[in-house]
Write an enzyme that holds these catalytic residues in place. Structure first.
Site, short mmCIF file in Angstrom:
data_model
loop_
_atom_site.label_atom_id
_atom_site.label_comp_id
_atom_site.label_asym_id
_atom_site.label_seq_id
_atom_site.Cartn_x
_atom_site.Cartn_y
_atom_site.Cartn_z
CG HIS A 1 59.45 -59.08 -38.78
ND1 HIS A 1 60.38 -60.03 -38.46
CD2 HIS A 1 58.27 -59.53 -38.34
CE1 HIS A 1 59.78 -61.03 -37.83
NE2 HIS A 1 58.50 -60.74 -37.74
CD GLU B 1 50.93 -79.36 -51.06
OE1 GLU B 1 51.08 -78.14 -51.18
OE2 GLU B 1 51.23 -79.97 -50.02
CG ASP C 1 53.86 -76.79 -53.38
OD1 ASP C 1 54.92 -76.36 -53.89
OD2 ASP C 1 53.66 -76.81 -52.16
#
Ligand code: PEP
Ligand code: MG
Length: 597
Positions: A201, A446, A470
């Site tokens: 964050h 993918e 991927d």
């Protein structure tokens, strides 16, 4: 005393928020020291539990105060910060952290500060074992709440930057998200943190605020003292302590260039993405949580090309049910105000895990090749049913497309479609509205098998989206999360490029749309090649979008096609990478055997 020997030399961390900052260092080192630990007498335990409860209450008040101050922030920054405060406030309600601290005080009979430290260490250890990048990022939040509790227990005030001079650069062992929010309210121009992750964050908020920042600068505290001059480049991660006059001049020029670039990019927000020869390109955004939509609007995205719904399932102890998911998808569709939204069904497994579903995964030697994504949804069909019901109901509120992850065979698509039709009947029986027409059902390309079987798969589904992250991993047999082989991970390997080209051509033959939503889509150096390979729809993180639009506006499709045709004659991954990254192909790049053709 910090070593001065490195003055003027270039050091690197991980750049997490683009921009150049130049100013005086303010070194703060909260939270690094270990807390004092002492044993409690049996009769002191109640009082210690009460002292801890007081620290929790004080921490909540402080968060409420920070929340009021955050109202001065605007747009995406306020939104991000609101979410962050919510997460922290929840941790101060009935979290594992609080339960553990109370248990440690009672059973180990140690003081509350040490109990908080012990609980944080244990949670960090558990997270490290799960090895989930999302959870690792959340560790920053837990650590921040823990540090606040320790500070309140020991009477130490949380750090403030309000007194700092214009242009100060904050340097710390761990710069927390709250620190960044306080910087927004101050004269701070940037920060360097010895620790932290690009996905945490702290980084997210810094990007939302446009505050240049660097994390993982592990040596920084040994190089700098408060008052030193610092320059930092939040994009490359480079920083210099006590730069000489020439270095200062260079960075001032870079700073002016960056401000100019941001101002120019903002002007493109409402401009259609179109090549110089008139080809319209769709640039959509990828998001992980529905609340990210303000930054999608700011970037001028044409819609949401990939919502990674698995993030709704993470960082919680339970599974979101149909109603909760329905509200989330509906909110997203409404927030996008008529622009199309593509939600991908659950892609859990491998490096993405949700504790509530941990029981479904047995330990596996090769989790990336195991029960992941659509395989999990088809095995635990209740999960798929709830998600499809939520999506079908949400689709009555606006344009929605459903995307299936990690498909390898046409039969998987047929199975999902059968479940979807069953859910349509279920919804009808309940008397709820059914979308008409039903939302398009697409698949991720993918896995190499999906790319190679694209013609057959195209007959079963309504659109493709290429997941190059991927696709690269599975084609090259390189784990995308493994540092030891990361230098071999290259989406410009000719094998990956051929699979992209083949899948794109197959979509064309079948007349279905194809999008590219992997990280390649957000790298402007790759846009020319991807357009040349036939792609017209891209989806990327919102902050990357303006630069890609600028790149599209500068390219002619004829050049792109020619460039890609030349690249596709090349066979050496390193030469291809050089040629694409530097946008230069020469005659030498074309193999002798092909020159005559
Ligand atoms: C991808 O694999 O390229 C993709 C977009 O999905 P994820 O990064 O979520 O695996
Ligand atoms: Mg993927």
């Amino acid at each position: 005393m910090a070593s001065r020997s490195a003055s003027g030399s270039l050091s690197y961390g991980q750049g997490i928020s683009a921009g150049i900052a130049i100013g005086k260092a303010y070194v703060f080192d909260r939270g690094q020291a270990r807390v004092a630990k002492y044993r409690l007498a049996e009769e002191g335990i109640e009082a210690e539990l009460a002292r801890f409860a007081e620290a929790v209450a004080l921490s909540k008040e402080q968060l409420a105060d920070v929340d009021r101050r955050a109202k001065n922030l605007s747009g995406a920054a306020e939104e991000e910060f609101y979410l962050l405060l919510q997460a922290h406030a929840q941790m101060l309600e009935n979290s594992r952290l609080l339960r553990s601290v109370n248990a440690v005080i009672q059973h180990e009979k140690i003081n509350a500060e040490a109990a908080v430290q012990a609980a944080m260490d244990q949670i960090a250890e558990d997270f490290r074992r799960i090895d989930d990048p999302y959870l690792s990022a959340r560790l920053d939040d837990i650590s921040e709440v823990g540090q606040r509790l320790i500070a309140n227990l020991s009477g130490e005030a949380p750090s403030r930057f309000g007194h700092l001079d214009e242009g100060s650069i904050v340097i710390g062992h761990m710069v927390t998200p709250s620190d960044v929010a306080l910087m927004a309210d101050s004269n701070v121009a940037g920060f360097i943190s010895a620790q932290g992750g690009a996905e945490g964050h702290t980084s997210i908020l810094a990007r939302a605020l446009g505050l240049p920042g660097i994390v993982q600068a592990s040596n920084v505290l040994g190089l700098v003292e408060t008052g030193d001059n610092v320059v930092l480049d939040g994009e490359t991660g480079a920083f210099i302590i006590n730069p000489d006059a020439g270095q200062l001049e260079t960075y001032r020029a870079l700073q002016a260039d960056f401000s100019e670039e941001v101002a120019q990019l903002a002007l493109l927000r409402d401009k259609p993405a179109q090549t110089t020869d008139g080809e319209r390109i769709t640039l959509a955004a990828n998001i992980e949580l529905p609340q990210e939509t303000p930054s999608v609007h700011q970037a001028g995205a044409a819609g949401i090309g990939l919502m990674r719904s698995e993030f709704l399932f993470m960082n919680r102890d339970d599974v979101p049910g149909e109603e909760e998911q329905f509200q989330a998808y509906k909110g997203l569709i409404e927030a996008m105000d008529g622009a199309p939204v593509t939600v991908r069904t659950l892609d859990l497994g491998s490096d993405k895990l949700a504790s509530a579903l941990a029981g479904h995964f047995e330990a596996a030697d090769n989790p990336a090749l195991g029960l992941r994504a659509i395989r999990l949804s088809l095995k635990e069909v209740d999960l798929l049913e709830a998600q499809l019901c939520a999506l079908l109901r949400a689709a009555t509120h606006g344009p929605l497309r459903i995307l299936l992850p990690m498909i390898t065979t046409p039969d998987e698509v047929r199975q999902v479609r059968a479940v979807m039709l069953r859910m349509v009947r279920r919804i009808a029986r309940r008397g709820q509205a059914i979308p008409d027409p039903l939302p398009p059902l697409g698949i991720m390309i993918e896995v190499p098998a999906a790319a190679l079987a694209a013609d057959a798969l195209a007959r079963e589904c309504d659109f493709f989206s290429i997941g190059t992250n991927d696709l690269t991993m599975y084609t090259l047999a390189i784990d995308r999360g493994n540092d030891q082989v990361s230098t071999l991970y290259n989406p410009l390997h000719p094998a990956v490029l051929r699979l992209i080209q083949f899948a794109t051509a197959a979509a064309d033959r079948a007349g279905i749309p194809i999008n590219l939503c992997g990280e390649m889509a957000g790298d402007p150096r790759l846009t020319k090649l991807l357009l040349g390979l036939g792609l017209r729809h891209f989806s990327m993180s919102a902050p990357s979008l303006p630069r890609i639009k600028k790149q599209v506006l500068s390219l002619s499709m004829a050049d792109c096609v020619h460039f890609a045709a030349t690249i596709m004659t090349m066979t050496d991954a390193r030469r291809i990478t050089d040629a694409v990254m530097n946008d230069s192909v020469g005659l030498d790049d074309v193999p002798v055997a092909l020159k005559a053709i």
